[in-house]
Design an enzyme around this catalytic site. Structure first.
Site, PDB file in Angstrom:
ATOM      1  N   THR A  40       0.752  -1.199  -0.110  1.00 58.99           N
ATOM      2  CA  THR A  40       0.101   0.023   0.050  1.00 58.99           C
ATOM      3  C   THR A  40       0.916   1.329  -0.024  1.00 58.99           C
ATOM      4  OG1 THR A  40      -0.126  -0.367   2.511  1.00 58.99           O
ATOM      5  CG2 THR A  40      -1.949  -1.183   1.123  1.00 58.99           C
ATOM      6  N   HIS A  45       6.121  -0.125   7.830  1.00 60.00           N
ATOM      7  CA  HIS A  45       6.369   0.632   8.964  1.00 60.00           C
ATOM      8  C   HIS A  45       6.549  -0.389  10.109  1.00 60.00           C
ATOM      9  CE1 HIS A  45       2.170   0.223  10.289  1.00 60.00           C
ATOM     10  NE2 HIS A  45       1.867   0.803   8.792  1.00 60.00           N
ATOM     11  N   HIS A  48       4.177  -3.368  10.911  1.00 63.28           N
ATOM     12  CA  HIS A  48       4.100  -4.548  10.033  1.00 63.28           C
ATOM     13  C   HIS A  48       4.917  -5.479  10.528  1.00 63.28           C
ATOM     14  CE1 HIS A  48       2.941  -1.633   7.030  1.00 63.28           C
ATOM     15  NE2 HIS A  48       1.974  -2.548   6.657  1.00 63.28           N
ATOM     16  N   LYS A  82     -11.004  -1.334   7.631  1.00 60.09           N
ATOM     17  CA  LYS A  82     -11.382  -0.232   7.007  1.00 60.09           C
ATOM     18  C   LYS A  82     -13.019   0.179   7.041  1.00 60.09           C
ATOM     19  CE  LYS A  82      -7.194   0.951   5.758  1.00 60.09           C
ATOM     20  NZ  LYS A  82      -6.528   2.178   6.310  1.00 60.09           N
ATOM     21  N   ARG A  86     -10.859   1.650  -0.155  1.00 55.48           N
ATOM     22  CA  ARG A  86      -9.550   2.031  -0.441  1.00 55.48           C
ATOM     23  C   ARG A  86      -9.378   2.805  -1.897  1.00 55.48           C
ATOM     24  NH1 ARG A  86      -5.441  -0.164   2.886  1.00 55.48           N
ATOM     25  NH2 ARG A  86      -6.169  -1.987   4.258  1.00 55.48           N
ATOM     26  N   GLN A 172      -6.581 -13.751  -1.463  1.00 54.83           N
ATOM     27  CA  GLN A 172      -5.715 -14.270  -0.251  1.00 54.83           C
ATOM     28  C   GLN A 172      -5.831 -15.689  -0.155  1.00 54.83           C
ATOM     29  OE1 GLN A 172      -4.508 -13.137   4.065  1.00 54.83           O
ATOM     30  NE2 GLN A 172      -4.710 -11.570   2.829  1.00 54.83           N
ATOM     31  N   ASP A 193      -6.204  -9.194  12.762  1.00 52.78           N
ATOM     32  CA  ASP A 193      -6.801  -8.753  11.708  1.00 52.78           C
ATOM     33  C   ASP A 193      -6.797  -9.703  10.458  1.00 52.78           C
ATOM     34  OD1 ASP A 193      -4.464  -7.890  10.804  1.00 52.78           O
ATOM     35  OD2 ASP A 193      -5.051  -6.224  10.141  1.00 52.78           O
ATOM     36  N   LYS A 230      -2.118   4.359  20.307  1.00 46.77           N
ATOM     37  CA  LYS A 230      -1.684   3.456  19.162  1.00 46.77           C
ATOM     38  C   LYS A 230      -0.272   3.427  19.000  1.00 46.77           C
ATOM     39  CE  LYS A 230      -2.835   2.699  14.118  1.00 46.77           C
ATOM     40  NZ  LYS A 230      -3.684   3.143  13.013  1.00 46.77           N
ATOM     41  N   LYS A 233       3.193   5.110  15.960  1.00 50.15           N
ATOM     42  CA  LYS A 233       2.801   6.367  15.640  1.00 50.15           C
ATOM     43  C   LYS A 233       3.605   7.410  16.386  1.00 50.15           C
ATOM     44  CE  LYS A 233      -0.244   5.713  12.497  1.00 50.15           C
ATOM     45  NZ  LYS A 233      -0.216   6.055  11.042  1.00 50.15           N
ATOM     46  N   THR A 234       4.068   8.597  15.938  1.00 50.65           N
ATOM     47  CA  THR A 234       4.665   9.868  16.620  1.00 50.65           C
ATOM     48  C   THR A 234       4.058  11.004  16.031  1.00 50.65           C
ATOM     49  OG1 THR A 234       6.194  10.119  14.722  1.00 50.65           O
ATOM     50  CG2 THR A 234       6.997   8.501  16.396  1.00 50.65           C
TER      51      THR A 234
END
Length: 418
Positions: A40, A45, A48, A82, A86, A172, A193, A230, A233-234
């Site tokens: 994607t 990041h 993953h 989601k 997308r 998948q 998920d 979360k 994240k920053t």
């Protein structure tokens, strides 16, 4: 403690399709197993990482990892997590993303030896399949009622889901069946998920492979922080593996700033340190938290794994320089990393007078304030305190001819660029 017990101790196992069956298989044979990621973006990041690091743990125990990057599924879009459709990416963009992610994953796995990793792209078998073959050979085996029962699909029925994303779980499932057939792949692992997609694959293998075919699914809990916010994240957004998006210094700083409440859990999830090493670091968190040994170990292990030893040493050097204020020994490359997000100012040749520069760069509010700051010893140039209000910067104050670092007070840095 056997391998699955080690995974359980680390908190890595969330769901299993057949716990006893998988335990029996792993105790008697070496298997091939896979984990996948959709392209994607052109980089993964840190969110993953755990499934792929778990795949690496299997490799360390003699099993063969199959690393899948979804060039085909990335063109469709996973509805998991989601609430709306997308935006579809072009084939060219997806292929570009595939190349970037494959390069990052290649650094994590060993591709040599008996259980050397295999890198695959599902576009190689799904991209050329015609629609009639897909409907007759694959779609016939997956019931609509079965798909509607999937949480990822059921949660979208009210807001709407396209046929494209509706069929994602079938694509998948087709991956798992293909890898079972062509690589003798017995296990798929993924984040929690992905449970619905994994079980779709098990269903397709049951329908399409000879009777008695055995395959398994295992999911890993999504990583969370103790305060409920979360993970990964920053203020600047996601923590990427791409050094152009998140520099090795920023990457190192993310891990070293881990809260005491989270650090032992992250050591278990992300590092390959032994039980004894992690337990010892856990004791240090309890007894001498000010030393931050656990955070330093976590930051070093993760930065070395993703960016290598040289980048780790560079990140440590930058961190120490910023902490001490001794920045004059940093190279221009290190300055670009360490001062990526600090205020900067492009100086002209005529702006050599320090008082004028402090005002022009908005470090001091006025010339009067600038003189006060200098006189009071609040201003440093490249780590050296300047108390002369008539000081004029010269070429010797430019690090590699590109930068001067001015600090006002203890923490307010400004990067002067030439």
């Amino acid at each position: 403690m056997n391998f699955l017990e080690d995974l359980a101790w680390r908190g890595i196992i969330y769901q299993q399709s057949d716990e006893e069956g998988l335990k029996d298989v792993l105790s008697n044979q070496k298997i091939s197993l896979y984990c996948g990621a959709d392209p994607t973006a052109d980089s993964l990041h840190i969110g993953h990482l755990v499934p792929f690091l778990t795949l690496r743990r299997f490799q360390q125990h003699g099993h063969r990892p199959i690393v899948l990057v979804g060039g085909a599924t990335g063109l469709i879009g996973d509805p998991s997590g989601k609430s709306e459709e997308r935006n579809l990416q072009t084939l060219e963009k997806v292929q570009e993303n595939v190349a970037g992610i494959q390069k990052q994953l290649a650094a994590i796995f060993d591709f040599e030896g008996e259980n050397g990793a295999v890198m695959v792209n599902n576009y190689d078998w799904a991209g050329s399949m015609d629609i009639v073959s897909f409907l007759r050979d694959i779609g016939k085996h997956i019931g609509v009622n079965y798909m509607l029962a999937k949480d990822t699909i059921a949660s979208r029925l009210e807001t709407g889901i396209s046929f494209t994303e509706f069929t994602y779980t079938i694509l998948q499932a087709m991956d798992f069946n293909h890898l079972y057939e062509h690589h003798n792949c017995k296990l798929q692992i993924g984040g929690s998920d992905q449970w619905g997609n994994i079980t779709s694959g098990l269903e397709l293998i049951r329908k399409m492979q000879p009777e008695g075919a055995k395959a398994f699914g295992l999911t890993i809990p999504l990583v969370t922080k103790a305060d409920g916010t979360k993970f990964g994240k920053t203020e600047g957004g996601a923590v990427w593996l791409d050094p152009e998006k998140t520099t090795p210094y920023e990457f190192y700083q993310f891990w070293i700033n881990t809260a005491d409440a989270d650090v032992v859990k992250y050591l278990k999830f992300f590092t390959f340190l032994s039980h004894e090493e992690i337990e010892e670091l856990g004791m240090s968190v309890e007894e001498e938290p000010h030393l931050r040994k656990a955070q330093k170990a976590l930051a070093e292990e993760m930065t070395r794994l993703i960016h290598g030893e040289e980048a780790l040493q560079q990140a440590i050097k930058i961190s120490q320089a910023l902490f001490s204020g001794n920045v004059k020994d940093l190279s221009a490359v290190e300055i670009k990393q360490g001062f990526k997000d600090v205020p900067s100012f492009h100086a002209q040749e005529a702006e050599g007078d320090l008082v004028d520069l402090l005002v022009s760069a908005k470090i001091s509010s006025s010339k009067r304030q600038a003189r006060e700051d200098i006189t009071n010893g609040a201003v440093t140039v490249n780590g050296e305190k300047i108390t002369d209000t008539n000081y004029v910067l010269n070429v010797n104050d430019r690090i590699e001819g590109q930068f001067t670092i001015i600090r006002r007070g203890k923490k307010k840095y400004t990067l002067i660029k030439y």
